[in-house]
Design a protein around this motif. Sequence first.
Motif, PDB file in Angstrom:
ATOM      1  N   ARG A  95      13.517 -43.584 -62.211  1.00 54.39           N
ATOM      2  CA  ARG A  95      14.163 -42.719 -63.195  1.00 54.39           C
ATOM      3  C   ARG A  95      13.174 -41.666 -63.680  1.00 54.39           C
ATOM      4  NH1 ARG A  95      19.767 -43.501 -64.633  1.00 54.39           N
ATOM      5  NH2 ARG A  95      20.303 -45.553 -63.843  1.00 54.39           N
ATOM      6  N   SER A  96      13.653 -40.434 -63.799  1.00 54.65           N
ATOM      7  CA  SER A  96      12.828 -39.373 -64.368  1.00 54.65           C
ATOM      8  C   SER A  96      12.730 -39.609 -65.874  1.00 54.65           C
ATOM      9  CB  SER A  96      13.474 -38.025 -64.078  1.00 54.65           C
ATOM     10  OG  SER A  96      14.606 -37.864 -64.904  1.00 54.65           O
ATOM     11  N   PRO A  97      11.846 -38.845 -66.580  1.00 52.18           N
ATOM     12  CA  PRO A  97      11.737 -39.060 -68.031  1.00 52.18           C
ATOM     13  C   PRO A  97      13.097 -39.015 -68.732  1.00 52.18           C
ATOM     14  CG  PRO A  97       9.955 -37.645 -67.306  1.00 52.18           C
ATOM     15  CD  PRO A  97      10.826 -37.891 -66.090  1.00 52.18           C
ATOM     16  N   LEU A  98      13.976 -38.117 -68.310  1.00 51.70           N
ATOM     17  CA  LEU A  98      15.249 -38.077 -69.044  1.00 51.70           C
ATOM     18  C   LEU A  98      16.376 -38.856 -68.377  1.00 51.70           C
ATOM     19  CD1 LEU A  98      17.399 -35.796 -67.911  1.00 51.70           C
ATOM     20  CD2 LEU A  98      16.040 -34.244 -69.257  1.00 51.70           C
ATOM     21  N   GLY A  99      16.039 -39.682 -67.403  1.00 47.52           N
ATOM     22  CA  GLY A  99      17.016 -40.651 -66.915  1.00 47.52           C
ATOM     23  C   GLY A  99      17.677 -40.324 -65.588  1.00 47.52           C
ATOM     24  N   LYS A 100      17.261 -39.230 -64.931  1.00 48.57           N
ATOM     25  CA  LYS A 100      17.852 -38.931 -63.622  1.00 48.57           C
ATOM     26  C   LYS A 100      17.300 -39.884 -62.564  1.00 48.57           C
ATOM     27  CE  LYS A 100      19.073 -34.072 -64.034  1.00 48.57           C
ATOM     28  NZ  LYS A 100      18.865 -32.712 -63.498  1.00 48.57           N
ATOM     29  N   ILE A 101      18.171 -40.287 -61.666  1.00 42.99           N
ATOM     30  CA  ILE A 101      17.740 -41.174 -60.594  1.00 42.99           C
ATOM     31  C   ILE A 101      17.082 -40.358 -59.498  1.00 42.99           C
ATOM     32  CG2 ILE A 101      18.551 -42.694 -58.751  1.00 42.99           C
ATOM     33  CD1 ILE A 101      20.868 -43.389 -60.795  1.00 42.99           C
ATOM     34  N   GLN A 102      15.917 -40.809 -59.048  1.00 39.78           N
ATOM     35  CA  GLN A 102      15.222 -40.127 -57.963  1.00 39.78           C
ATOM     36  C   GLN A 102      14.898 -41.120 -56.868  1.00 39.78           C
ATOM     37  OE1 GLN A 102      12.213 -38.644 -60.673  1.00 39.78           O
ATOM     38  NE2 GLN A 102      13.003 -36.572 -60.470  1.00 39.78           N
ATOM     39  N   LEU A 103      15.305 -40.798 -55.661  1.00 35.57           N
ATOM     40  CA  LEU A 103      15.036 -41.679 -54.527  1.00 35.57           C
ATOM     41  C   LEU A 103      13.615 -41.479 -54.025  1.00 35.57           C
ATOM     42  CD1 LEU A 103      18.099 -41.668 -52.132  1.00 35.57           C
ATOM     43  CD2 LEU A 103      17.402 -43.381 -53.801  1.00 35.57           C
TER      44      LEU A 103
ATOM     45  N   ALA B  55      24.972 -35.520 -62.605  1.00 29.35           N
ATOM     46  CA  ALA B  55      23.838 -35.175 -61.767  1.00 29.35           C
ATOM     47  C   ALA B  55      22.868 -36.339 -61.726  1.00 29.35           C
ATOM     48  CB  ALA B  55      23.133 -33.926 -62.319  1.00 29.35           C
ATOM     49  N   GLN B  56      22.653 -36.888 -60.537  1.00 26.53           N
ATOM     50  CA  GLN B  56      21.670 -37.950 -60.352  1.00 26.53           C
ATOM     51  C   GLN B  56      21.817 -39.070 -61.391  1.00 26.53           C
ATOM     52  OE1 GLN B  56      19.238 -34.279 -60.006  1.00 26.53           O
ATOM     53  NE2 GLN B  56      17.695 -35.815 -59.616  1.00 26.53           N
ATOM     54  N   ILE B  58      23.271 -39.081 -64.354  1.00 22.10           N
ATOM     55  CA  ILE B  58      23.517 -38.754 -65.755  1.00 22.10           C
ATOM     56  C   ILE B  58      24.521 -37.611 -65.867  1.00 22.10           C
ATOM     57  CG2 ILE B  58      21.308 -39.600 -66.629  1.00 22.10           C
ATOM     58  CD1 ILE B  58      20.377 -36.694 -66.759  1.00 22.10           C
ATOM     59  N   TRP B  69      21.874 -43.854 -73.169  1.00 23.87           N
ATOM     60  CA  TRP B  69      21.176 -42.697 -72.628  1.00 23.87           C
ATOM     61  C   TRP B  69      20.877 -41.682 -73.739  1.00 23.87           C
ATOM     62  CZ3 TRP B  69      23.559 -37.679 -71.584  1.00 23.87           C
ATOM     63  CH2 TRP B  69      22.671 -36.785 -70.983  1.00 23.87           C
ATOM     64  N   ARG B  72      17.900 -42.456 -75.732  1.00 17.87           N
ATOM     65  CA  ARG B  72      16.664 -42.079 -75.050  1.00 17.87           C
ATOM     66  C   ARG B  72      16.342 -40.594 -75.244  1.00 17.87           C
ATOM     67  NH1 ARG B  72      12.404 -40.807 -74.171  1.00 17.87           N
ATOM     68  NH2 ARG B  72      11.421 -40.326 -72.180  1.00 17.87           N
ATOM     69  N   VAL B  73      17.351 -39.728 -75.026  1.00 17.40           N
ATOM     70  CA  VAL B  73      17.052 -38.297 -75.077  1.00 17.40           C
ATOM     71  C   VAL B  73      17.001 -37.763 -76.511  1.00 17.40           C
ATOM     72  CG1 VAL B  73      17.970 -37.925 -72.765  1.00 17.40           C
ATOM     73  CG2 VAL B  73      19.442 -37.466 -74.744  1.00 17.40           C
ATOM     74  N   VAL B  96      12.786 -33.419 -72.539  1.00 11.94           N
ATOM     75  CA  VAL B  96      12.199 -34.748 -72.708  1.00 11.94           C
ATOM     76  C   VAL B  96      10.791 -34.712 -72.116  1.00 11.94           C
ATOM     77  CG1 VAL B  96      12.405 -37.185 -72.068  1.00 11.94           C
ATOM     78  CG2 VAL B  96      14.458 -35.864 -72.590  1.00 11.94           C
ATOM     79  N   PRO B  97       9.772 -35.131 -72.897  1.00 14.79           N
ATOM     80  CA  PRO B  97       8.401 -35.020 -72.397  1.00 14.79           C
ATOM     81  C   PRO B  97       8.111 -35.939 -71.217  1.00 14.79           C
ATOM     82  CG  PRO B  97       8.439 -36.233 -74.471  1.00 14.79           C
ATOM     83  CD  PRO B  97       9.831 -35.721 -74.237  1.00 14.79           C
ATOM     84  N   GLU B 104      10.773 -32.273 -69.111  1.00 17.16           N
ATOM     85  CA  GLU B 104      11.894 -32.225 -68.173  1.00 17.16           C
ATOM     86  C   GLU B 104      13.128 -31.718 -68.907  1.00 17.16           C
ATOM     87  OE1 GLU B 104      13.178 -35.982 -66.490  1.00 17.16           O
ATOM     88  OE2 GLU B 104      14.488 -34.968 -65.042  1.00 17.16           O
ATOM     89  N   GLU B 167      16.200 -33.960 -54.048  1.00 16.40           N
ATOM     90  CA  GLU B 167      16.516 -32.952 -55.045  1.00 16.40           C
ATOM     91  C   GLU B 167      15.505 -31.829 -54.974  1.00 16.40           C
ATOM     92  OE1 GLU B 167      15.471 -36.056 -56.126  1.00 16.40           O
ATOM     93  OE2 GLU B 167      17.444 -36.987 -55.905  1.00 16.40           O
TER      94      GLU B 167
END
Lengths: 122, 178
Positions: A95-103, B55-56, B58, B69, B72-73, B96-97, B104, B167
């Motif tokens: 997960r990225s810092p703001l919650g996006k999923i990254q493969l 997106a991904q 979220i 979520w 968190r943000v 978000v740092p 980000e 991405e």
Amino acid sequence: MKVLLGVGGSDHSRRALKETIERVQETGDDLTVAIFSSEEVEATLTDVESDVRAVLEDANVEATVRRITSHPGGELVQLADEEGFDRLVIGGGTRSPLGKIQLGSIAEFVVLNAETPVTLIR
Amino acid sequence: MSEDRSYPAEVSGPFPTPPHDFVDDEGRDIVVRIANDDREDLVAMYEDFDPQDRAQGIPPVGERSIRRWLDRVFEDDCLNVIAWHGEDAVGHSMLVPDDEDAYELAIFVLGSHQSAGIGTELLGTLLGHGKDRGIDRVWLTVERWNEPAIGLYQKVGFEIRNTESFELEMAIRIADRE
């Protein structure tokens, strides 16, 4: 069913191992665990192997353990496609810092290149 | 992932700062404000969100996951702005740092209010707000096929970084480093 599981020592690999073992306990699938060391994790191949063997033993599940040494994604795909596996299972996705999923790169390579059906556990 | 040289050398801007009001391309009065205690309005907006605009992973699906979520943000070190159309939240953008002193970014606009220029204003206002708070470098990821989004980001000054993952990664500099 003949299942090939790729384990690289990361947290999501470990979760994939746990979930696959639980499934094998129910189904009696024929499990092969292919271990590799990935760049993101410090564990050596030996560390990963002893960890995997310990988890298998705790769960009382029999599995063949094999080592992958060069390009993990490529070798996993080749093993699965050439040796008649029915399913290839891998962990992946941070997960990225703001919650996006990254493969991760290995997961991405396997998803894009395997002919064998892939289960991605994230 | 975010080494300094991968950010553009040139500083982008100027950007509007919140509160920022404008009329969108459909003639609607929109105002972008710093998010305060607007969590319920955002939950309502995200519950209306079209799955294809995710997106991904979220925004997540389902009220409980959306709330988790948002928690968190909305942590103290994050920045959030909301685009309002009357009483309704129609867009939300956040910073978000990461662990390298950069931030980000993500932006979401409700389907009913897309393609009307709101995204550009919302994005710009968030960057203006970020600059006011001392932020200098911002990055984001976007799916490679999402050309409208990539175009929007380029318009405000984001540049594509070299990346081999699924991405596309884009980055912008909004202030000189102190």
